[in-house]
Structure formats: structure tokens, C-alpha cells
Design a protein around this motif. Sequence first.
Motif, PDB file in Angstrom:
ATOM      1  N   LEU A 189       0.775  -1.203  -0.029  1.00 49.61           N
ATOM      2  CA  LEU A 189       0.106   0.088  -0.083  1.00 49.61           C
ATOM      3  C   LEU A 189       0.990   1.329  -0.048  1.00 49.61           C
ATOM      4  O   LEU A 189       0.422   2.314  -0.443  1.00 49.61           O
ATOM      5  N   TYR A 190       1.988   1.244   0.722  1.00 51.57           N
ATOM      6  CA  TYR A 190       3.235   2.401   0.646  1.00 51.57           C
ATOM      7  C   TYR A 190       3.261   2.441  -0.850  1.00 51.57           C
ATOM      8  O   TYR A 190       3.359   3.991  -1.399  1.00 51.57           O
ATOM      9  N   ASN A 191       3.685   1.718  -1.401  1.00 55.38           N
ATOM     10  CA  ASN A 191       4.110   1.930  -3.158  1.00 55.38           C
ATOM     11  C   ASN A 191       3.175   2.098  -3.828  1.00 55.38           C
ATOM     12  O   ASN A 191       3.141   2.457  -4.973  1.00 55.38           O
ATOM     13  N   SER A 192       1.805   1.870  -3.505  1.00 54.96           N
ATOM     14  CA  SER A 192       0.704   1.951  -4.259  1.00 54.96           C
ATOM     15  C   SER A 192      -0.038   3.502  -3.817  1.00 54.96           C
ATOM     16  O   SER A 192      -1.241   3.921  -4.342  1.00 54.96           O
ATOM     17  N   PRO A 197       3.150   9.296   4.305  1.00 56.72           N
ATOM     18  CA  PRO A 197       3.709   9.924   5.220  1.00 56.72           C
ATOM     19  C   PRO A 197       2.899  11.064   5.593  1.00 56.72           C
ATOM     20  O   PRO A 197       2.499  11.701   4.942  1.00 56.72           O
ATOM     21  N   THR A 198       2.930  11.563   6.923  1.00 56.83           N
ATOM     22  CA  THR A 198       2.196  12.464   7.539  1.00 56.83           C
ATOM     23  C   THR A 198       3.041  13.959   7.187  1.00 56.83           C
ATOM     24  O   THR A 198       2.266  14.921   7.077  1.00 56.83           O
ATOM     25  N   ALA A 199       4.169  13.573   6.819  1.00 53.97           N
ATOM     26  CA  ALA A 199       5.206  14.952   6.509  1.00 53.97           C
ATOM     27  C   ALA A 199       6.056  14.271   5.903  1.00 53.97           C
ATOM     28  O   ALA A 199       6.778  13.080   6.024  1.00 53.97           O
ATOM     29  N   PRO A 200       7.197  15.010   4.967  1.00 53.97           N
ATOM     30  CA  PRO A 200       8.277  14.464   4.527  1.00 53.97           C
ATOM     31  C   PRO A 200       9.163  13.940   5.466  1.00 53.97           C
ATOM     32  O   PRO A 200       9.382  14.737   6.524  1.00 53.97           O
ATOM     33  N   ASN A 203       7.742   9.096   9.951  1.00 54.57           N
ATOM     34  CA  ASN A 203       7.656   7.625   9.955  1.00 54.57           C
ATOM     35  C   ASN A 203       6.334   7.487  10.655  1.00 54.57           C
ATOM     36  O   ASN A 203       6.163   6.317  11.238  1.00 54.57           O
ATOM     37  N   SER A 204       5.184   8.220  10.271  1.00 56.35           N
ATOM     38  CA  SER A 204       3.942   7.983  10.850  1.00 56.35           C
ATOM     39  C   SER A 204       3.207   8.098   9.203  1.00 56.35           C
ATOM     40  O   SER A 204       3.581   9.013   8.611  1.00 56.35           O
ATOM     41  N   TYR A 205       2.006   7.501   9.227  1.00 58.39           N
ATOM     42  CA  TYR A 205       1.243   7.546   7.889  1.00 58.39           C
ATOM     43  C   TYR A 205      -0.183   7.814   7.986  1.00 58.39           C
ATOM     44  O   TYR A 205      -0.788   7.223   9.054  1.00 58.39           O
ATOM     45  N   ALA A 283       5.266  12.709  -3.442  1.00 57.42           N
ATOM     46  CA  ALA A 283       5.048  11.397  -2.665  1.00 57.42           C
ATOM     47  C   ALA A 283       5.846  11.153  -1.309  1.00 57.42           C
ATOM     48  O   ALA A 283       6.064  10.083  -0.771  1.00 57.42           O
ATOM     49  N   ASP A 284       6.244  12.258  -0.789  1.00 63.33           N
ATOM     50  CA  ASP A 284       6.953  12.558   0.177  1.00 63.33           C
ATOM     51  C   ASP A 284       6.131  12.680   1.689  1.00 63.33           C
ATOM     52  O   ASP A 284       6.330  12.344   2.747  1.00 63.33           O
TER      53      ASP A 284
END
Length: 559
Positions: A189-192, A197-200, A203-205, A283-284
Motif C-alpha cells: 500500500l505504501y508503494n501504491s 507519510p504525514t510529513a516529508p 515515520n507515521s502514515y 510522494a513524500d
Amino acid sequence: MTFMNRNLLIALSLALPTGAMAQSAVNAYSVSQLDMRGSARFMSMGGAFTALGGDISTLNQNPGGIGVYRSSDVSLTLDLEPQSAKSTVTGQASDVLKQTKFNVNNFGYIGAVNTGNETMPYFNWGVSYSRVASFNRHYGGILGDLGTSYSNLVADFTNADGFTSGTLAENDKYNPYYESSAPWSSILLYNSYAINPTAPGANSYVGLYEYADPDKGIAGSRAFGVYDVEEKGHVDEYSINFGGNVMNVLYWGVGFGITDLDFKQYTYYNESVSEGFVADYSADSYTNGNTQYFNLTNYRHIWGSGFNFKAGVIVKPVNEFRIGVAIHTPTYYNLSYEGQGFTDFSYTSPNYPNGEGNTGSYSTDLSEFDWKLQSPWRFMVGAAGVLGGRAIISADYEYRAYGDMKLKDWDGYNYANENDDVKTYYQSVNILRLGAEYRVTPQFSVRAGYSYESSPVKSELLDPSGSNATYVYTAGANDFETQPAYTLDRTTNYVTCGLGYKYKNFYADLAYVYRHRKSDYHAFTDYNENAEPHYLVQAPKAEITNNNSQVVLTLGVRF
């Protein structure tokens, strides 16, 4: 068991051969199901043959039934099975999916040997091929307003496990599927761009769905879903049985079965989300936008072979009454697995330059490994009476211990977490079978039967209450594949009838079998969010009604 603990176990398993990869309790149940299948006479009487015997189907039920034979027998059974499945969401039914399947139920030979001994006048043996389970099922429909998104679940446990964007992002020099301990669903799902990420550099999404918050003036997202599930496959059993007759009072038998299992599942799940969170163009991190759609397709294939043992007796204290008892060991399977997940997506946002969209597709690596399974053991008892020499009434009870299934790695070590899941999700099944036969003439008989099977799923999972969710692990969210959906079966009912005809050594039997079963499809698991205040999120689900008919024909010769 926390997500972190499960992922630590997965991280350790990456250092081991692929045979160490874990399976799930859900997969164990999927391939351990059995049908009421056998000869037309057996099925037309609801399968209530534990105390009767004298039929080829007893080789797979009560081996003691082989001792009843006084002549040899060869038979073939054919089965035509129209199926239909209806999906219902909050009382609204969608289209009914239909298909028709043709099977060879069984083929076998019984050899009866007259010993000439008064103590044991007959010693019999038999071999048979039987289809003891068919996995063919196709269902799907519209899920309506979801109120959440699968991506939010994945974002939640990815946050709890603390995986960095650098860990999840695949590139030409780095394969996160085999070079990290991250769940494959997080990577997929990250690569889709379904979790971002909540910010550039954060480590939270966040997932695609924004929950409404009237206090902050947030209207929230809207999400609608569609699903489709197709299952194919079978369990075939090759049986070798031996038995005998002790003074025409005690009939005994033992059997050895070799099984061939093949299970394939194809699942499709679509979410159309509006006014949600989508990846910004670098995508950051994420931005607000309109998500056109996100599709998740999964394929899984489980296959292998196993063996089991059976033993049983039938006691006939008087000619008019019989009692039968049988026990089956688990089937000890050696299985192989492969699975893969695929996505395609299209996101738009007014923040994208020139009104462009973000469209693409992505897939996981192919997951492959071997494992072992012990299916449920079985115990059955039955009684049958003969009335006036022309009528038979029989009744059976069977106990099938789904809660005792065991999953192991290829080296025979228990999967502790998954075996705990078995006991959390599943329970023993109680089965009641009733059958009747009336001989109208020496040549013609009429038959009828009924069978009831209780649900193998614990009630707290079928009908949850309160604010704490039972997390259902599907070998998806925290394992080496990405299938989050599962189906929980409720009760199953069979209503049967049939005809029998004999002419000299030849016989022909015809049966009609109607099976009704309700199940609950869950697009993914209910869960309590890891972050405070641990809100309960109820996943989209649908009620599945399966109505299957079978027309069964058996042709045989006794000599």
C-alpha cells in the motif's frame, strides 16, 4: 499479541528458510472443510449411515459398514451441482452469482470373501476414490458506504510498528519484501500511494479516508466498495478398508485414506474514496484530494497431500436395530503455498500541477513456502431401526473438532500464534443427520433425509458486542501476503430425497440434495486503533447466502 511482537517473529523468520513462513488459522479452516458427499443412496438419506453400512460411502464415514457386505460391489457416482450466492448489505441484496459444476463423487470396489467360518463368516476389503470436499464457490457484490478504508487499517499498524519510508519504498537496488521485516501489506500500500507519510521524512502514515470531526468542521470522506471472491478446488480421498463380520452381530472395519488437496482463491476489492488523503506529487507526504479508486486483487493457491486413519464398528443386537460408532484421526497434510497481491490506482487532487493525476499499478513478489496441517479429528455415533422389513429410519451425531486444528512449519514445529488464533476463532461443530427409506416394491425404494451443521466459528466473532474487536489475522496484514478478506460460515442445512431401483444384480440410485448456508464476508478485520483513544473501527461486511442443489446418480453392480 501485539503487532510489534508478530512482526518481530516475522523478522526472525526472514533469517530462516522459506519453509518457516507462517500460515493462518483462516487458511487452515478454508482447506479443512468437508461436504456431505457420497453415493446417491447415502446422500438421499442425509448421510445418516453410521449405523447402516452396506454402501460404498461408508469407506469414508464408518469403516465398520464394510463388514455388512455379503457380496462384492462396484459402483460409480456422478454429481451435477448448480450453485447460487446472494450478497446482502444492510438488507439490500445485490445480484445473485450462479455457476454449475460437474463432479465424480466416487468410484469404488468392495470385495466380499465368504470364509466358511461360523465365527467370522465374511472378511471384506474395499478401495475407493471419493471427492470429500468441493471448494467451488463464487460470491460478490456492492458493499455500499464503507465508512472507513482498508488503507487506514494498514496505516494504523504500520504506525504501531514504526517502519520508516526508506524501509517500505522499493527501488532498483532494494527489495523490501525480502530485505525488511515490514508486513507485505504495508509495503504494497505504501508503494501504491494508499498510505502516505504525514510529513516529508516522517515515520507515521495516514490512509486514504478522513474521518468526520464536526467539532473541527471536518466533513470527512465518502467511500464505496465492491468485492468479488472466487474459490476453486477439492479434497479427493483414496481409501483402502478392511473389515469383517463376527457372528452376524458385530461388524468391524479399519481404513486408511490418502488425500489430495487443491485450493485456489481469487479476490477483488475496490474502494472509491472522495475527499480523502492522497499522496502529494513528490510522494513524500499527503495532500487533500479526490481519490478516484483503489483496487486490491489477491491470488492464493494451497495444494498438497495427506493421510488419515479411521476405525468403526456396527453392533446388531437384534435384526431390527443397529448401533454404529466411528472415529477418524486428523488428516496429516504436507502442503505448499503461493500467493501474490496486486493493486491498480488512480488519484487526483486540486493540488496536483496542471490537474494531472497519479495513476499506476503495483504488485508484491510471489510468496512461496511449505507447511504442515492437522485437520479436525472426527467422532460419530448412530442408530438405525428396521420397521416391518420394508422401512429404515436412521439418525447420526458427529463431533468435528475445528478448534483442534494444528499448523506447523515444514520441520514439524508448531506455529504458536496461529494455533492460538485457531482456538480464538473456531470451535467444534455438532452435526445431526436423519434418514429414512421405504421399499415400495422389491425393486423400488423412496428416501429422504436432513442434516444440520452448527457454525464452526465462535459466537463472539460471528456476533461481536462491546467496544473491543477480535483482530482476525488472515496471513495478510502481518504476514507474507496481502489478502485481508475472510468469510465466517454460519450454520449449514441439507434437505435431501431420492429414489432407488434394483434389477437382479444391477442397481441405480438418484438423489436430489439442497444445501443452504449463510456466511459473513468481511473485507478486512474489525480493529481498535493503536493510537489513543483506541476507537473501534468496524470493517465493511456482507451476508452471503449460498443455495446449492445437487443431482446425484449412482450406478452399480453386486455380484
